[in-house]
Design an enzyme around this catalytic site. Structure first.
Site, mmCIF file in Angstrom:
data_model
loop_
_atom_site.group_PDB
_atom_site.id
_atom_site.type_symbol
_atom_site.label_atom_id
_atom_site.label_comp_id
_atom_site.label_asym_id
_atom_site.label_seq_id
_atom_site.Cartn_x
_atom_site.Cartn_y
_atom_site.Cartn_z
ATOM 1 N N HIS A 89 0.914 -1.215 0.033
ATOM 2 C CA HIS A 89 -0.101 0.066 0.042
ATOM 3 C C HIS A 89 0.908 1.246 0.136
ATOM 4 C CE1 HIS A 89 -3.139 2.930 1.013
ATOM 5 N NE2 HIS A 89 -4.073 1.885 0.736
ATOM 6 N N ASP A 128 -7.861 -5.374 0.284
ATOM 7 C CA ASP A 128 -8.513 -6.136 -1.233
ATOM 8 C C ASP A 128 -8.093 -7.544 -0.829
ATOM 9 O OD1 ASP A 128 -9.660 -4.189 -2.430
ATOM 10 O OD2 ASP A 128 -7.811 -3.398 -3.304
HETATM 11 N N1 CMC Z 1 4.264 -7.419 -4.844
HETATM 12 C C1 CMC Z 1 5.622 -7.430 -4.736
HETATM 13 N N2 CMC Z 1 6.369 -6.255 -4.837
HETATM 14 C C2 CMC Z 1 5.687 -5.289 -4.373
HETATM 15 C C3 CMC Z 1 4.558 -5.327 -4.426
HETATM 16 C C4 CMC Z 1 3.538 -6.051 -4.442
HETATM 17 N N3 CMC Z 1 2.064 -6.537 -4.374
HETATM 18 N N4 CMC Z 1 3.722 -3.948 -3.863
HETATM 19 C C5 CMC Z 1 4.985 -3.065 -3.793
HETATM 20 N N5 CMC Z 1 5.975 -4.191 -4.347
HETATM 21 C C6 CMC Z 1 7.485 -3.435 -4.365
HETATM 22 C C7 CMC Z 1 7.888 -2.806 -5.406
HETATM 23 O O1 CMC Z 1 8.306 -3.676 -6.530
HETATM 24 C C8 CMC Z 1 8.852 -1.968 -5.090
HETATM 25 O O2 CMC Z 1 10.054 -2.683 -5.168
HETATM 26 P P1 CMC Z 1 11.504 -1.671 -5.275
HETATM 27 O O3 CMC Z 1 11.578 -0.576 -4.399
HETATM 28 O O4 CMC Z 1 12.680 -2.659 -5.397
HETATM 29 O O5 CMC Z 1 11.204 -1.021 -6.911
HETATM 30 C C9 CMC Z 1 8.472 -1.625 -3.891
HETATM 31 O O6 CMC Z 1 7.603 -2.389 -3.099
HETATM 32 C C10 CMC Z 1 7.706 -0.182 -3.745
HETATM 33 O O7 CMC Z 1 6.472 -0.229 -4.225
HETATM 34 P P2 CMC Z 1 6.001 0.892 -5.115
HETATM 35 O O8 CMC Z 1 4.857 0.321 -6.425
HETATM 36 O O9 CMC Z 1 6.914 1.969 -5.586
HETATM 37 O O10 CMC Z 1 4.799 1.408 -3.918
HETATM 38 P P3 CMC Z 1 3.490 2.140 -4.445
HETATM 39 O O11 CMC Z 1 3.409 2.844 -3.034
HETATM 40 O O12 CMC Z 1 3.717 3.052 -5.710
HETATM 41 O O13 CMC Z 1 2.532 1.289 -4.754
HETATM 42 C C11 CMC Z 1 0.503 -0.267 -4.688
HETATM 43 C C12 CMC Z 1 1.413 0.918 -3.636
HETATM 44 C C13 CMC Z 1 -0.625 -0.446 -3.814
HETATM 45 C C14 CMC Z 1 0.161 -0.074 -6.080
HETATM 46 C C15 CMC Z 1 1.569 -1.337 -4.580
HETATM 47 O O14 CMC Z 1 1.933 -2.053 -3.408
HETATM 48 C C16 CMC Z 1 0.839 -2.678 -5.459
HETATM 49 O O15 CMC Z 1 1.067 -2.540 -6.709
HETATM 50 N N6 CMC Z 1 0.135 -3.615 -4.983
HETATM 51 C C17 CMC Z 1 -0.721 -4.589 -5.414
HETATM 52 C C18 CMC Z 1 -1.988 -3.890 -5.864
HETATM 53 C C19 CMC Z 1 -2.993 -3.742 -4.810
HETATM 54 O O16 CMC Z 1 -3.008 -4.570 -3.901
HETATM 55 N N7 CMC Z 1 -3.651 -2.594 -4.840
HETATM 56 C C20 CMC Z 1 -4.627 -2.451 -3.527
HETATM 57 C C21 CMC Z 1 -4.195 -1.066 -2.813
HETATM 58 S S1 CMC Z 1 -5.319 -1.024 -1.466
HETATM 59 C C22 CMC Z 1 -6.836 -0.668 -2.014
HETATM 60 C C23 CMC Z 1 -6.826 0.571 -2.532
HETATM 61 O O17 CMC Z 1 -6.481 1.662 -1.811
HETATM 62 O O18 CMC Z 1 -7.500 0.928 -3.896
#
Ligand code: CMC
Length: 428
Positions: free
Chosen positions: A306, A363
């Site tokens: 998240h 989720d």
């Molecule tokens: N699985 C594996 N690695 C992950 C994941 C995951 N679900 N989420 C983040 N990471 C890693 C990512 O690869 C990155 O690694 P590095 O620093 O080595 O590049 C690091 O963690 C930080 O990730 P980010 O994408 O820069 O973080 P963000 O804050 O931009 O993204 C997120 C947050 C929710 C989009 C992301 O965690 C994600 O894609 N999760 C899966 C989708 C998901 O479950 N979304 C629902 C969110 S809760 C409901 C809502 O609010 O809508």
């Protein structure tokens, strides 16, 4: 206000900016005059360090895993409140007393029906259209049906539009479902609770009696409350940005629905269940965890991680308990619940996930519950949109009433071509 300031040292000189305290949470540096004094912008794609507005609705401490609506912890609301109490709280700032609640419930139930012509509007969609595409279109079209509540300068019209949106979203979501399965639309029943009525409109058919199961009704109440608001997330920011131009509330909420649809946001519940099904068996979990850690593999664990929570999402805990309750009530032993438990266990003990502070989010378990209740996966995000509408309208109202709010108009770091002269196509 405090006297604290932040100094910025640039070659051209030093400038100072006020530091504004929140009631709780990090201070913010007020850089509204930055461009005027230095000729420079800040650069923050994805708004990771930017407060886009001030708000008194929802507070999140992502490090501690805290979520408060108007000061009330989410687990207390999910346990004890009616959904419409939470909707009132988000909209008006305090929990309603009995007469305020009665009046609010009355007003919402008064608006649950949709204009009969709206039913014809549905017929323009392909039968297999994704419910979110139907929701985007139909909610946007509400402004054509309820034009008498689109004057955003009139607080009374704003309130009516807000009540209409909260009231009609369950009807529209249920109609989207009925349309996709080829069953007749079911009219709302105002003697039922908000969630009971939604279950009735979704699952009852004219040929049979439908009794709302109180355990399922309660699970839906919790799911709706857990999704009701979440501060300045992508879809809420979209609603605010659309609303900042003075667009009508129905159009703004349609914009929020469009944003919510993405798999990184509201679409994650659908993606999470699809992923759990794809994993299929607990013995395959490690393989998928390894894929999620592999930099060269785009696969991510859906329902994990998240932007704000760097601790267990407090909503996920309530969701997990609810999943257990619903499966027990319905006497379902769904292998995906075992896969989810195993995945959670392995991921929470894995260095990659520990280091990056990746925990299950709201989720992760919600899809298992919704699936057990009988919703097809395509409906999951539509249910999220239904519940989030209360948060969207509360945030939209707060923004419109804020005298400091201006049209949202970010700037950019331009990296394209500089001036060049046009060359006719024959000479290119
Ligand atoms: N699985 C594996 N690695 C992950 C994941 C995951 N679900 N989420 C983040 N990471 C890693 C990512 O690869 C990155 O690694 P590095 O620093 O080595 O590049 C690091 O963690 C930080 O990730 P980010 O994408 O820069 O973080 P963000 O804050 O931009 O993204 C997120 C947050 C929710 C989009 C992301 O965690 C994600 O894609 N999760 C899966 C989708 C998901 O479950 N979304 C629902 C969110 S809760 C409901 C809502 O609010 O809508």
């Amino acid at each position: 206000m405090t006297d604290k300031t932040a100094k910025l040292d640039l070659e051209s000189g030093t400038s100072e900016y006020p530091v504004l305290p929140g009631s709780v949470g990090p201070d913010v540096i007020d850089i509204r005059k930055l461009y005027g004094t230095t000729g420079k912008f800040t650069y923050d794609p994805g708004f990771t360090s930017t407060a886009s507005c001030q708000s008194a609705i929802t507070y999140i401490d992502g490090g501690e895993g805290v979520l408060l609506h108007r000061g009330y912890p989410i687990d207390q609301l999910a346990e004890k409140a009616r959904f419409l109490e939470v909707a009132y709280l988000l909209l008006h700032g305090d929990l309603p007393n009995q007469s305020e609640l009665d009046e609010f419930v009355n007003s919402i139930t008064y608006h649950t029906m949709v204009h009969e012509q709206l039913a014809q509007f549905f017929r323009g969609f392909r039968r297999d259209a994704h419910p979110m595409s139907v929701m985007c279109g139909v909610v946007g079209a509400l402004s054509a049906f309820y034009h008498d509540s689109t004057d955003i300068t009139d607080p009374r019209q704003r309130l009516i539009a807000s009540h209409r949106l909260i009231a009609k979203m369950p009807t529209i979501a249920a109609m989207a479902y009925k349309y996709s399965v080829g069953q007749p639309f079911v009219y709302p029943r105002n003697d039922l609770s908000y969630t009971g009525n939604f279950l009735h409109m979704t699952f009852s058919v004219p040929a049979e009696n439908y009794e709302v199961n109180p355990v399922i009704e309660n699970a839906m109440r919790r799911i709706f409350i857990l999704h009701a608001d979440h501060e300045q997330n992508a879809s809420t920011s979209t609603v605010r940005l659309a609303g900042s131009s003075g667009a009508n509330p129905f159009a703004c909420i349609a914009a929020g629905i469009a944003c919510l649809w993405g798999p990184a946001h509201g679409g994650a519940n659908e993606a999470a269940l699809n992923m759990l099904r794809e994993i299929g068996d607990s013995k395959n979990v490690k393989k998928y965890v390894d894929r999620a850690k592999d930099k060269n593999d785009p696969f991510r664990l859906m329902g994990f991680g998240h932007r704000v929570y760097k601790n267990y999402d407090p909503r996920a805990k309530v969701m997990q308990t609810t999943a257990e309750e619903v499966l027990k009530e319905l006497n379902i032993s769904d292998p995906v619940l075992d896969v989810a438990r195993e995945l959670e266990h392995i991921a929470l003990n894995d260095d990659y996930f520990i280091e990056k502070k990746l925990y299950p989010n709201v989720d992760f378990y919600s899809g298992i519950i919704l699936n057990a209740i009988g919703f097809p996966t395509e409906m999951f995000t539509a249910l999220f949109a239904l519940a989030r509408t209360t948060g969207w309208v509360a945030q939209w109202n707060e923004m419109i009433s804020d005298p400091e709010q201006k049209i949202g108009r970010p700037r950019q770091l331009y990296v394209g071509a500089t001036h060049r002269d046009f060359v006719p196509v024959s000479e290119r």
